[in-house]
Design a protein around this motif. Structure first.
Motif: not given
Ligand code: GCB
Length: 606
Positions: A279-291, A448-452
């Motif tokens: 597994i790889g530990i990382r987070t993903v988030k969309i914030e304003d105009e950024k990935i 993980q509620k990743r972006p769709l």
């Protein structure tokens, strides 16, 4: 009813102290069944009629030398035999096909053990009851490659005057079919680990790994986590919990770091099952105009790809995959989209190791009635696809395949987003209702509620599209300078491109935009100065123009060119033995544009 595959674990096949996998890959028996008589004639029990040999995994199409076989559409059958162990105490026997395209039923000694719709996700069947222990067993697979408007991907079947059937895809890739991925016989503990999921929380230099293990049967769960050197860094007990990792090594884009997550299942003081995965530990988030990956913005550079290669068609091959990753690293890419379907699991394993980001796409392609979808995309053509009576069955399949994809791929660190469609109609209320249902369903599935997201074609304009607000980031497939105002008109194309981008900007959506397709068909043989359409010079010029426009808009956060490599498509006046929009040729050598892209991509950071 037979056990449906969702009752069976989708965990990737592995051997260890408690589990054994045996590959059934190799030369199987095969036959076409144009009259669909196999079931009536009991091929399921007695074996298939007049078989020829067929390699597994492979698409059947490009192995043969006649059109009849290559373009075959309808039922076809596979058969092999395998030995079942004599002693199966407390064990179950599972057959696992990485995929069978597009639908299949699996018979073990004449007994139906699975039925599966969808050609790009695993078919798993429990054959414990059906096998003869300590003997050879007959395995027969019925498969079918017809397309319709209620299954994914969408298309239709045309019957010629002779009665010959032909698949008519509403999409631009060859309708390859067959057993495309490896087949395993699995001996698994009757009770044990069925699934797991992990989610991550970063705290300063440390991380919390929230885990959940799903088990069949009563028992105790123990988990542990090891770093890349094999040193244990955390351990826990119970089917769910939190592992604290101090001084965490994050999985970063093009700088992957993988931990090993190990699960054990204990019953009456005895370990009866174990399973481990990287597994790889990382987070993903969309914030304003950024990935944001691990809180830091990333700009996506790479490609839409296909599973496609000479001779083997859509089958998985480790050597081809390795070469693709080496080419993508060479050119400075950091991302690809699994256009237009979930790929073999091994692609994601390699991406995990190499630190590539992946947009994982469900096979929802062709959702517009069109044999030339690429040409119709910019014309405003509307076919009332989601108003048709097929839509409710289609939605059922769409939801189910989304479930299976997320269930299969949820733990890969490379997967940072799921794409739920490619270029459907999006301008009607019916399409809005349809996709609202798909997105609402998908939002419940990912721990993980990743972006769709989803890839929008030109008809899905800022003015007309009714679906873009469902997307966490917007993906655009655009061909300004190719399908729209190509050749000497390219200067107009550039202006129109800007106008569309201005209109999106005007909407102030405050989400990132990613180009998931842009490109030109380019023949390696053609050179001309100055360039004309189809030459290498024109591909370069088009790319330069596209990059110039993209760079003017700060909300553009990625560029995935179409396509990584040339690929096979349906025949037609718009295709020269396949789609030639590759930046690499079909045998993975760079076209001229590859050097310019390498130059651009190497200049920017990951
Ligand atoms: C598209 C499709 C893709 C085609 C491409 C093309 O918009 O999404 O499947 O291959 O255009 O080359 O026309």
């Amino acid at each position: 009813m037979e056990k449906s595959m969702m009752q069976n674990s989708l965990l990737y096949p592995r051997s260890n102290a408690c589990r054994r996998k045996t590959s059934l890959d190799g030369l199987w028996k095969f036959c076409f069944d144009p009259e669909a008589k196999g079931k009536k004639e009991k091929w399921t029990e007695e074996g298939i009629a007049s078989p020829v040999s067929m390699p597994v995994p492979a698409s059947f199409a490009d192995l043969f030398t006649t059109e009849k076989e290559r373009d075959y559409c309808g039922d076809f059958w596979y058969e092999t035999e395998f030995y079942a162990p004599a002693d199966l105490q407390n064990k179950k026997l599972i057959l696992r096909f990485g995929s069978i395209t597009h639908r299949a039923a699996v018979y073990c000694n004449g007994q139906k053990t699975a039925e599966h719709e969808g050609g790009f996700l695993p078919v798993v069947c429990d054959i414990t009851e059906a096998v003869k222990k300590g003997e050879m067993n007959r395995l027969v697979v019925w498969a079918n490659n017809e397309l319709s408007e209620s299954t994914l991907p969408c298309g239709s079947v045309k019957t010629l005057r002779s009665g010959k059937k032909l698949a008519k895809p509403y999409f631009d890739f060859f309708n390859y079919a067959g057993i495309h991925r490896s087949v395993y016989l699995l001996e698994l503990p009757e009770q044990g680990i069925a699934d797991y999921s992990v989610t991550y929380e970063l705290e300063g230099g440390d991380a919390k790994v929230h885990y959940q293990v799903a088990c069949a049967g009563e028992g105790q769960v123990r988990v542990s986590l090891y770093d890349a050197e094999g040193k244990q860094v955390a351990a826990g007990e119970g089917a769910r919990g939190i592992l604290k990792v101090e001084k965490v090594h994050l999985w970063q884009v093009r700088r992957a770091y993988l931990y090993t997550f190990k699960m054990e299942f204990w019953q009456d003081g005895k370990k009866t099952d174990e399973y481990q995965e990287q597994i790889g530990i990382r987070t993903v988030k969309i914030e304003d105009e950024k990935i944001l990956i691990n809180g830091k913005p990333v700009y996506l550079k790479g490609f839409g790809k296909h599973e496609d290669f000479e001779v083997i068609g859509r089958a998985f091959n480790w050597a081809v995959a390795k070469r693709d990753f080496e080419c993508m690293k060479w050119i400075g890419a950091n991302c690809f989209r699994t256009s237009h379907y979930p790929y073999a699991e091994e692609w994601y394993q390699l991406a995990d190791q190499e630190g590539f980001l992946v947009i994982d796409e469900v096979p929802a392609v062709g959702m517009m009635r069109s044999m030339l979808n690429f040409a119709d995309a910019g014309t405003g053509k509307f076919t009332a696809f989601f108003e048709a009576p097929t839509a409710s069955e289609l939605l059922k399949n769409h939801k189910k395949q989304t479930e299976e994809m997320i269930a299969r791929d949820k733990n890969h660190p490379c997967v940072f987003a799921f794409s739920l469609f490619n270029e459907p109609e999006t301008t009607s209320d019916a399409s809005r209702n349809y996709f609202s249902a798909v997105f609402e369903h998908a939002r419940k599935l990912d721990p993980q509620k990743r972006p769709l997201t989803g890839a929008l074609e030109k008809n899905s304009s800022p003015e007309e599209c009714k679906c873009f607000s469902l997307l966490d980031f917007v993906c655009l497939n655009r061909y300004y300078g190719w399908y729209i105002n190509g050749g000497p008109d390219i200067e107009d194309a550039m202006e129109e491109f800007r106008e569309e981008m201005d209109a999106w900007e005007g909407k102030k959506l405050k989400v990132p935009f990613v180009f998931t397709e842009f490109g030109t068909d380019t023949l390696v043989s053609e050179h001309k100065l100055p360039g004309v359409m189809w030459t290498q010079e024109y591909q370069n010029k088009y790319m330069e123009m596209s990059f110039e426009v993209m760079d003017e808009y700060s909300f553009v956060q990625g560029e995935l060119a179409w396509n990584f490599a040339d690929f096979q498509a349906q025949e037609g006046i718009m295709r020269v033995n396949g789609n030639k929009k590759g930046i690499f040729t079909r045998n993975r050598q760079p076209k001229d544009a590859a050097y310019a892209m390498k130059n651009r991509w190497e200049k920017s950071e990951n």
